[in-house]
Motif scaffolding. Sequence first.
Motif, short mmCIF file in Angstrom:
data_model
loop_
_atom_site.label_atom_id
_atom_site.label_comp_id
_atom_site.label_asym_id
_atom_site.label_seq_id
_atom_site.Cartn_x
_atom_site.Cartn_y
_atom_site.Cartn_z
N ALA A 1 0.83 -1.21 0.00
CA ALA A 1 0.00 0.00 0.00
C ALA A 1 0.87 1.26 0.00
CB ALA A 1 -0.93 -0.01 1.21
N ALA B 1 1.42 4.12 -3.09
CA ALA B 1 1.21 5.55 -2.85
C ALA B 1 2.48 6.36 -3.13
CB ALA B 1 0.77 5.77 -1.41
N ASP C 1 -9.36 -2.20 5.57
CA ASP C 1 -9.02 -1.36 4.42
C ASP C 1 -9.06 0.13 4.73
OD1 ASP C 1 -8.56 -3.56 2.81
OD2 ASP C 1 -10.59 -3.56 1.96
N ALA C 2 -10.09 0.58 5.43
CA ALA C 2 -10.22 2.01 5.73
C ALA C 2 -9.09 2.49 6.63
CB ALA C 2 -11.57 2.29 6.38
N ASP D 1 -5.82 2.63 4.64
CA ASP D 1 -5.77 3.84 3.80
C ASP D 1 -5.40 5.06 4.64
OD1 ASP D 1 -6.48 2.34 1.60
OD2 ASP D 1 -8.60 2.96 1.62
N GLU D 2 -5.94 5.15 5.84
CA GLU D 2 -5.64 6.27 6.74
C GLU D 2 -4.16 6.26 7.14
OE1 GLU D 2 -6.94 7.38 11.23
OE2 GLU D 2 -8.56 6.76 9.88
N VAL E 1 -1.65 4.93 5.45
CA VAL E 1 -0.86 5.27 4.26
C VAL E 1 -0.90 6.78 4.02
CG1 VAL E 1 -0.72 5.02 1.75
CG2 VAL E 1 -1.05 3.00 3.20
N ARG E 2 -2.07 7.37 4.15
CA ARG E 2 -2.22 8.81 3.96
C ARG E 2 -1.37 9.58 4.98
NH1 ARG E 2 -7.08 8.29 2.64
NH2 ARG E 2 -7.97 8.25 4.73
#
Length: 138
Positions: A28, A32, A120-121, A124-125, A127-128
Motif C-alpha cells: 500500500a 502511494a 481497508d479504511a 488507507d488512513e 498510508v495517507r
Amino acid sequence: MQTTEERSALMRRVRSKDTRPEIRLRKALHAAGVRFRLHDRRLPGRPDLVLPGRRLIIFVHGCFWHRHEGCPRTTTPKANNAYWMQKFAENTERDTRKTDQLRQSGWKVKVVWECEILDDATLDEIVREVATTPKVRP
C-alpha cells in the motif's frame, strides 16, 4: 489440546519479518509512492520499515505477540500461563526500550497493529498519514 511438540512446531512457523500484515502495508505504501528500507540492522529493534528521508520508523506489531490492548487477537494461552505472561512482558518491555532509543536518536516512531492493517479504511488512513509526513532536510 495440543501436545508440546505440536505447539513447538506451530511456534516455529511464526515469522518475525515479511509477515502478511507487513507485506500488505508495504504494498500500500509503495503504491502511494512512499519508498522505504526494510529491517535496518543498524537501528535498535531492527525496524520493519525505515523512511530515512522522513526520519520515520514503522513497526508492524502482531496483536498477539505485542499485546494490543483491547484487541480480540490479544489472547493468552491457557497452558503454561506463567511462561506466556513473562514472554509477553519481556516483549512489551523490549518494544518500549527500542522505541525510546530510536526517539532519542531523532527518529519518529509509528507502531501499526496487525488488526489495523487488515481493515481497508484504517490501512488507507495509515498510508495517507505516512505519505504526508514531511521530508526532512539533510
